[in-house]
Enzyme design. Structure first.
Site, short mmCIF file in Angstrom:
data_model
loop_
_atom_site.label_atom_id
_atom_site.label_comp_id
_atom_site.label_asym_id
_atom_site.label_seq_id
_atom_site.Cartn_x
_atom_site.Cartn_y
_atom_site.Cartn_z
N GLU A 130 14.81 -10.45 -1.91
CA GLU A 130 15.14 -11.69 -2.08
C GLU A 130 14.39 -12.75 -1.05
O GLU A 130 15.10 -13.19 -0.26
CB GLU A 130 16.43 -11.83 -2.36
CG GLU A 130 17.14 -13.27 -2.74
CD GLU A 130 18.47 -13.47 -3.17
OE1 GLU A 130 18.96 -14.40 -3.20
OE2 GLU A 130 19.23 -12.66 -2.56
N HIS A 199 16.12 -19.26 -6.15
CA HIS A 199 15.85 -20.14 -5.13
C HIS A 199 14.73 -20.93 -5.10
O HIS A 199 13.76 -21.02 -4.27
CB HIS A 199 15.77 -19.46 -3.84
CG HIS A 199 17.01 -18.63 -3.16
ND1 HIS A 199 18.08 -19.49 -2.61
CD2 HIS A 199 17.45 -17.48 -3.47
CE1 HIS A 199 18.95 -18.57 -2.45
NE2 HIS A 199 18.66 -17.52 -2.90
N ASN A 223 22.54 -20.77 -9.66
CA ASN A 223 22.38 -20.96 -8.20
C ASN A 223 21.25 -21.42 -7.49
O ASN A 223 20.23 -20.59 -7.87
CB ASN A 223 23.38 -19.83 -7.48
CG ASN A 223 24.71 -19.82 -7.97
OD1 ASN A 223 25.48 -20.48 -7.43
ND2 ASN A 223 25.20 -18.95 -8.89
N ARG A 231 15.64 -35.29 -18.55
CA ARG A 231 14.21 -35.44 -18.85
C ARG A 231 13.44 -34.43 -18.05
O ARG A 231 12.12 -34.48 -17.94
CB ARG A 231 13.65 -36.93 -18.56
CG ARG A 231 14.09 -37.79 -19.69
CD ARG A 231 13.49 -39.25 -19.55
NE ARG A 231 14.34 -39.94 -18.38
CZ ARG A 231 15.25 -40.42 -18.66
NH1 ARG A 231 15.73 -40.75 -19.96
NH2 ARG A 231 16.04 -41.16 -17.83
N ASP A 252 32.29 -15.10 -10.54
CA ASP A 252 33.62 -15.38 -9.56
C ASP A 252 34.37 -16.47 -9.81
O ASP A 252 35.24 -16.70 -8.97
CB ASP A 252 33.03 -15.08 -8.31
CG ASP A 252 32.31 -16.00 -7.64
OD1 ASP A 252 31.85 -17.12 -8.43
OD2 ASP A 252 31.80 -16.27 -6.48
N ASP A 278 25.94 -10.30 -5.75
CA ASP A 278 25.52 -10.81 -4.43
C ASP A 278 26.29 -10.51 -3.37
O ASP A 278 26.53 -11.31 -2.56
CB ASP A 278 25.30 -12.15 -4.77
CG ASP A 278 24.57 -13.09 -3.72
OD1 ASP A 278 23.68 -12.25 -3.12
OD2 ASP A 278 24.42 -14.33 -3.77
N LEU A 311 27.75 -21.66 0.72
CA LEU A 311 28.20 -20.38 0.20
C LEU A 311 27.15 -19.50 0.63
O LEU A 311 25.85 -19.82 0.77
CB LEU A 311 28.10 -20.23 -1.57
CG LEU A 311 29.15 -21.00 -2.08
CD1 LEU A 311 29.08 -21.16 -3.50
CD2 LEU A 311 30.65 -20.23 -1.87
N ALA A 312 27.39 -18.12 1.20
CA ALA A 312 26.76 -17.18 1.56
C ALA A 312 26.98 -15.77 0.96
O ALA A 312 27.65 -15.09 1.30
CB ALA A 312 26.60 -16.91 3.04
N GLY A 313 26.50 -15.64 -0.24
CA GLY A 313 26.72 -14.53 -1.03
C GLY A 313 28.17 -14.77 -1.58
O GLY A 313 28.80 -15.89 -1.62
#
Length: 390
Positions: A130, A199, A223, A231, A252, A278, A311-313
């Site tokens: 990733e 990402h 995410n 537009r 979740d 994740d 958020l981290a995972g």
């Protein structure tokens, strides 16, 4: 050794069956037979009344588990520890995931996963890289100093990875389409790399071009992507309307509002949405925190967050994701199970041996009770025995 698993309902990946039993021959499924059948030479295994035997879950995005983060432990032992931690939650096959890091660490992780995939019953079916070719603006917790565009050496090394796995697994690469040329995406795909978008702040048009070049799916839809604008619909809408591409969903109730996921499911052709976790190191532990890039990540109220609240995972396992797909999205059990097994198998091109209960398929199985709690798992015909999910 042949085993006849009886006493449970069967979900084949297609239909629910009553009054049938599953016949295993070593690591493989040999047949589905009437429950009253007697099979010479097969040990009869009676499963709990009211239980359901289904294809084992397949998770394409697993950063860690059991206290192990793959970035920090990019080894065979690290990959196996993560797989073991997730097995108690019904995941019998997964891609250990290494997020943006220096390329040597990411390559070491990929090579370790390739070796782990050769271990019988490991449950390792490839690797997920990733990054690092992501959008700095949409990096989330990914370390900005490692984010960059690919060069020729990067592409050479990435294109060589699928040969290390052979038929045992897949190499999944998440990239931002605006960071990688179409010719390079096409080259990766020709080499056997499964390419996903994520990402990213790519425009709708840029994403469509990447899809034509071979982009196959999208990592944790919505995410680390800009919101859809009237537009400037961007990568998220391109993902929703790309009929042949798969999307991973974190269900979740935190990462994406359930109504938005329900909308995406209504738009997308059936079979193109799959569940992912994740997951991070706390899965399978009672840990209240862990470190990522040397920073403390806190486990609070179902969230994994930095000191700044990023958020981290996700703090979720696949069994919980299945239950959430039913309770939050209104899906029936069969479709929720397909999103956890059959559809990810199709995304990875492994649906000829994983994701279904059928003759010739690998005996990767999960046994669930009436509340979709995990009672047991089998990986390549080997039963783990008496496990329960938290």
């Amino acid at each position: 050794m042949r085993q006849l698993l009886t006493g449970a309902r069967l979900f084949t990946g297609d239909v629910l069956l009553d009054g049938h039993a599953l016949l295993l021959d070593g690591p493989d499924i040999l047949d589905i037979v009437p429950a009253v059948a007697t099979v010479a030479g097969a040990a009869r295994v009676t499963l709990p009344e009211g239980s359901l035997l289904a294809p084992g879950f397949i998770d394409t995005q697993v950063n860690g588990g059991g206290g192990v983060l793959f970035n920090d432990t990019p080894t065979v032992a690290g990959a196996l520890a993560i797989a073991t931690a997730h097995r108690r939650f019904g995941t019998t096959a997964l891609l250990p995931t290494v997020i943006t890091d220096d390329l040597n660490t990411m390559m070491a992780a990929a090579e370790a996963a390739a070796e782990a995939a050769t271990v019988p019953g490991s449950g390792i079916i490839g690797v997920h890289l990733e990054g690092p070719f992501l959008s700095a603006a949409r990096r989330g917790v990914h370390k900005e100093s490692h984010i960059r565009r690919p060069n020729g050496v990067d592409l050479d090394r990435l294109c060589a990875l699928p040969r290390q796995f052979g038929d045992l697994g897949r190499v999944l690469l998440t990239l931002a389409p605006e960071q990688v040329e179409d010719a390079d995406i096409a080259r990766l795909v020709r080499a056997g790399v499964v390419v996903a978008g994520g990402h990213s702040a790519a425009s709708h048009e840029r994403t469509q071009a990447a899809l034509r070049a071979g982009l196959r799916g999208f990592t944790h839809l919505f995410n680390a992507m800009p919101p859809i604008n009237n537009r400037s619909p961007g990568i998220a809408l391109a993902a929703m309307t790309a009929k042949d591409a798969w999307c991973g969903l974190i269900v979740d109730g935190i990462h994406v509002h359930p109504d938005l996921l329900a909308l995406a499911l209504a738009v997308k052709p059936r079979g193109k949405m799959m569940l992912v976790t994740d997951a991070m190191p706390p899965t399978g532990t009672d840990a209240s925190s862990f470190t990522l890039y040397g920073d403390r990540i806190h486990r609070r109220d179902g969230r994994l967050v930095t000191d700044d609240g990023v958020l981290a995972g996700a703090d979720i396992d696949m069994a919980q994701a299945v239950r959430n797909a039913m309770s939050l999205l209104g899906l029936d059990l069969e479709e929720a199970l397909r999103m956890a097994s059959l559809y990810p198998a199709r995304f990875l091109g492994l649906d000829g041996r994983l994701g279904q209960l059928a003759a010739g398929f690998q005996a990767d199985l999960v046994l669930l009770d009436a509340d979709q709690q995990v009672l047991d798992t089998w990986v390549a015909g080997q039963r783990d025995g008496g496990m329960t999910s938290a």
